[in-house]
Design an enzyme around this catalytic site. Structure first.
Site, PDB file in Angstrom:
ATOM      1  N   HIS A  90       0.856  -1.201   0.000  1.00 23.23           N
ATOM      2  CA  HIS A  90       0.000   0.000   0.000  1.00 23.23           C
ATOM      3  C   HIS A  90       0.886   1.243   0.000  1.00 23.23           C
ATOM      4  CE1 HIS A  90      -2.742   3.128   1.363  1.00 23.23           C
ATOM      5  NE2 HIS A  90      -3.699   2.374   0.858  1.00 23.23           N
ATOM      6  N   GLU A  99      -3.991   1.976  -7.230  1.00 23.03           N
ATOM      7  CA  GLU A  99      -4.375   2.999  -6.266  1.00 23.03           C
ATOM      8  C   GLU A  99      -3.468   4.216  -6.458  1.00 23.03           C
ATOM      9  OE1 GLU A  99      -6.708   1.236  -2.864  1.00 23.03           O
ATOM     10  OE2 GLU A  99      -4.626   1.202  -2.248  1.00 23.03           O
TER      11      GLU A  99
HETATM   12  C1  PEP Z   1      -6.738   3.232   0.265  1.00 24.42           C
HETATM   13  O1  PEP Z   1      -6.033   3.883   1.026  1.00 24.42           O
HETATM   14  O2  PEP Z   1      -6.367   2.147  -0.202  1.00 24.42           O
HETATM   15  C2  PEP Z   1      -8.036   3.768  -0.119  1.00 24.42           C
HETATM   16  C3  PEP Z   1      -8.604   3.251  -1.161  1.00 24.42           C
HETATM   17  O3  PEP Z   1      -8.499   4.785   0.680  1.00 24.42           O
HETATM   18  P1  PEP Z   1      -9.712   5.768   0.378  1.00 24.42           P
HETATM   19  O4  PEP Z   1     -10.824   4.970  -0.269  1.00 24.42           O
HETATM   20  O5  PEP Z   1     -10.115   6.278   1.719  1.00 24.42           O
HETATM   21  O6  PEP Z   1      -9.196   6.815  -0.527  1.00 24.42           O
END
Ligand code: PEP
Length: 251
Positions: free
Chosen positions: A100, A170
């Site tokens: 992550h 992400e």
């Molecule tokens: C994350 O940190 O993986 C994430 C998807 O967070 P958020 O949906 O809060 O942006």
């Protein structure tokens, strides 16, 4: 014909560093009462302290996969403060989140360590969920596709192409309270690159400020087969509402 044992869509959340045991149990009990759409694979990733409590309610082999947010690449040893894959598996986790961006930014998670952790998970029959994504500067420089492709390549080094690994795109600029939600057109090229580098055995999930307002558009991007959600799914009603959107669009 598609194999009914292979999910056609994924919806998951990481609770990050939130929730007491009582809150975790309450959420898990609510998930245990849900009738999930066929082909949809829900997963929930509690903090390490709550894996066991959540897995007691959502046991391995049931409809909801329980995961861990991180684990060391060694099976055991003098690594104060760490937990290993066998330990999180013993607690009930069958999925491991790896790489992550918060761990890459704050805890020295390198591509090399991500790869070691992917192999550790696979050694123990735990499904790796590898997170990749570029930051705002890298996107502005036009290097998102190149950077993310190299993160995926590094994560999968030495992994057989038929081995299932989940990949989550992400973008760092889209994640968390300060993030800017991505529009579907922002992610098309990078998702296509991840699907190409990752190969056909690898579902690609999208994560970063997913909400009830933008989930339908994001799950409709070609190649996106699931959503990985933080804040919008920290209340169970948010999770189940997002699960319905994913199920309608992709199962
Ligand atoms: C994350 O940190 O993986 C994430 C998807 O967070 P958020 O949906 O809060 O942006």
């Amino acid at each position: 014909m598609s194999d009914p044992a292979v999910p056609s869509a994924w919806i998951g959340t990481s609770w990050k560093m939130t929730k007491t045991l009582a809150q975790a149990r309450e959420y898990a009990q609510a998930l245990a009462r849900v009738s999930w759409a066929e082909g949809l694979q829900p997963f929930v990733i509690p903090p390490a302290t709550a894996i066991s409590a959540v897995a007691d309610i959502l046991p391995p082999g049931g409809p909801v996969l329980v995961g861990a947010q991180d684990a060391h690449w060694e099976d055991a040893g003098a690594w104060t403060g760490e937990v290993s894959v066998p330990q999180v598996k013993d607690a009930g986790a069958r999925l491991l989140e790896i790489g992550h961006s918060e761990r890459r930014a704050h805890f020295g998670e390198t591509d090399e360590r991500v790869n070691l952790k992917v192999h550790a998970a696979l050694r123990h029959g735990v499904l790796p969920l590898v997170c990749v994504g570029e930051d705002a500067e890298q996107r502005a420089a036009g290097s998102a596709v190149e950077l993310v492709s190299s993160q995926v390549r590094a994560a999968l080094d030495g992994v057989a192409s038929s081995t299932q690994v989940l990949l989550a795109y992400e973008p760092v600029w889209a994640i968390g309270a300060g993030g800017t939600p991505a529009a579907p057109e922002d992610i098309v090229d990078v998702v296509a690159a991840i699907a190409e580098v990752g190969g056909p055995a690898r579902p690609v999930l999208y994560g970063g400020s997913v909400s009830l307002d933008n989930a339908a558009g994001l799950i409709s991007v070609p190649g996106v087969t699931g959503l990985f959600v933080g804040r919008s799914a920290w209340e169970v009603e948010g999770f189940t509402a997002l699960a319905e959107i994913v199920a309608q669009r992709s199962t």
